[in-house]
Design a protein around this motif. Sequence first.
Motif, short mmCIF file in Angstrom:
data_model
loop_
_atom_site.label_atom_id
_atom_site.label_comp_id
_atom_site.label_asym_id
_atom_site.label_seq_id
_atom_site.Cartn_x
_atom_site.Cartn_y
_atom_site.Cartn_z
N GLU A 103 0.83 -1.19 0.00
CA GLU A 103 0.00 0.00 0.00
C GLU A 103 0.87 1.24 0.00
O GLU A 103 2.06 1.18 0.30
N GLN A 104 0.26 2.36 -0.33
CA GLN A 104 0.98 3.63 -0.37
C GLN A 104 0.80 4.38 0.93
O GLN A 104 -0.29 4.38 1.51
N TYR A 105 1.87 5.03 1.35
CA TYR A 105 1.84 5.85 2.55
C TYR A 105 2.00 7.30 2.14
O TYR A 105 2.93 7.64 1.41
N PHE A 106 1.10 8.13 2.64
CA PHE A 106 1.03 9.51 2.18
C PHE A 106 1.68 10.48 3.16
O PHE A 106 1.59 10.31 4.38
N GLY A 107 2.28 11.51 2.60
CA GLY A 107 2.77 12.62 3.40
C GLY A 107 1.63 13.59 3.70
O GLY A 107 0.51 13.41 3.23
N PRO A 108 1.92 14.62 4.49
CA PRO A 108 0.88 15.58 4.90
C PRO A 108 0.48 16.54 3.79
O PRO A 108 -0.56 17.20 3.91
N GLY A 109 1.27 16.62 2.73
CA GLY A 109 0.92 17.46 1.60
C GLY A 109 1.51 18.85 1.65
O GLY A 109 1.95 19.33 2.70
N THR A 110 1.54 19.49 0.49
CA THR A 110 1.89 20.90 0.36
C THR A 110 0.67 21.63 -0.16
O THR A 110 0.14 21.29 -1.23
N ARG A 111 0.22 22.60 0.60
CA ARG A 111 -0.94 23.40 0.19
C ARG A 111 -0.45 24.57 -0.65
O ARG A 111 0.21 25.46 -0.14
N LEU A 112 -0.76 24.55 -1.95
CA LEU A 112 -0.34 25.60 -2.87
C LEU A 112 -1.51 26.54 -3.13
O LEU A 112 -2.61 26.09 -3.50
N THR A 113 -1.27 27.81 -2.93
CA THR A 113 -2.27 28.83 -3.25
C THR A 113 -1.67 29.77 -4.28
O THR A 113 -0.61 30.38 -4.05
N VAL A 114 -2.34 29.88 -5.42
CA VAL A 114 -1.90 30.77 -6.49
C VAL A 114 -2.83 31.98 -6.51
O VAL A 114 -4.05 31.82 -6.61
N THR A 115 -2.25 33.16 -6.37
CA THR A 115 -3.07 34.38 -6.30
C THR A 115 -2.90 35.25 -7.54
O THR A 115 -1.95 35.07 -8.32
#
Lengths: 115, 115
Positions: A103-115
């Motif tokens: 199975e795959q184990y996920f990281g917490p992610g990067t939240r990208l906001t483009v303004t």
Amino acid sequence: DSGVTQTPKHLITATGQRVTLRCSPRSGDLSVYWYQQSLDQGLQFLIHYYNGEERAKGNILERFSAQQFPDLHSELNLSSLELGDSALYLCASSVSWEYLNYEQYFGPGTRLTVT
Amino acid sequence: AQSVAQPEDQVNVAEGNPLTVKCTYSVSGNPYLFWYVQYPNRGLQFLLKYITGDNLVKGSYGFEAEFNKSQTSFHLKKPSALVSDSALYFCAVRDDQTGANNLFFGTGTRLTVIP
């Protein structure tokens, strides 16, 4: 804690810019997967690397590219950013792509906001 | 081509009651099915998987899932819900086209457990 790390946690940038997201897989994992999670598109597979080589591509735009380095960390490069690229970018790792039981184990992610 | 469907965007259940989160799938080969949970501002956490064998799969945190080949379903269940189970749940199926082990996700079901 899954053991997968992603940096940065948050990124705010302007349209037209270029950013690099970084992922370090769990110790011993050779496969790295990138996913994009947005309200519009849901969770979408972008690209998969195994031991430095590209294994599979999903719905990845031509403006996006990735690579996996000899130390197995991976970077996802997003260029000519548009408002619609705002999303949570998730990285996952697994031991191998060959063994269907992993199975795959996920990281917490990067939240990208483009303004 | 493969796909998963989660027919309910939202499921509400009282604490202590049994819960079910529904998932149906479509694959051309053997189904390899997964459930993940996502808490606010976190990545996805693996709950359980079905690869082969018993139709009732037991996973983390007291969750289990029932694989039903004739109904092409893989519903997530828990006998007694906790408030802390409130989260976003994703069903996923392994890509059966490239064999690269990337996942296709459903649209997610938000579970709210009411005290």
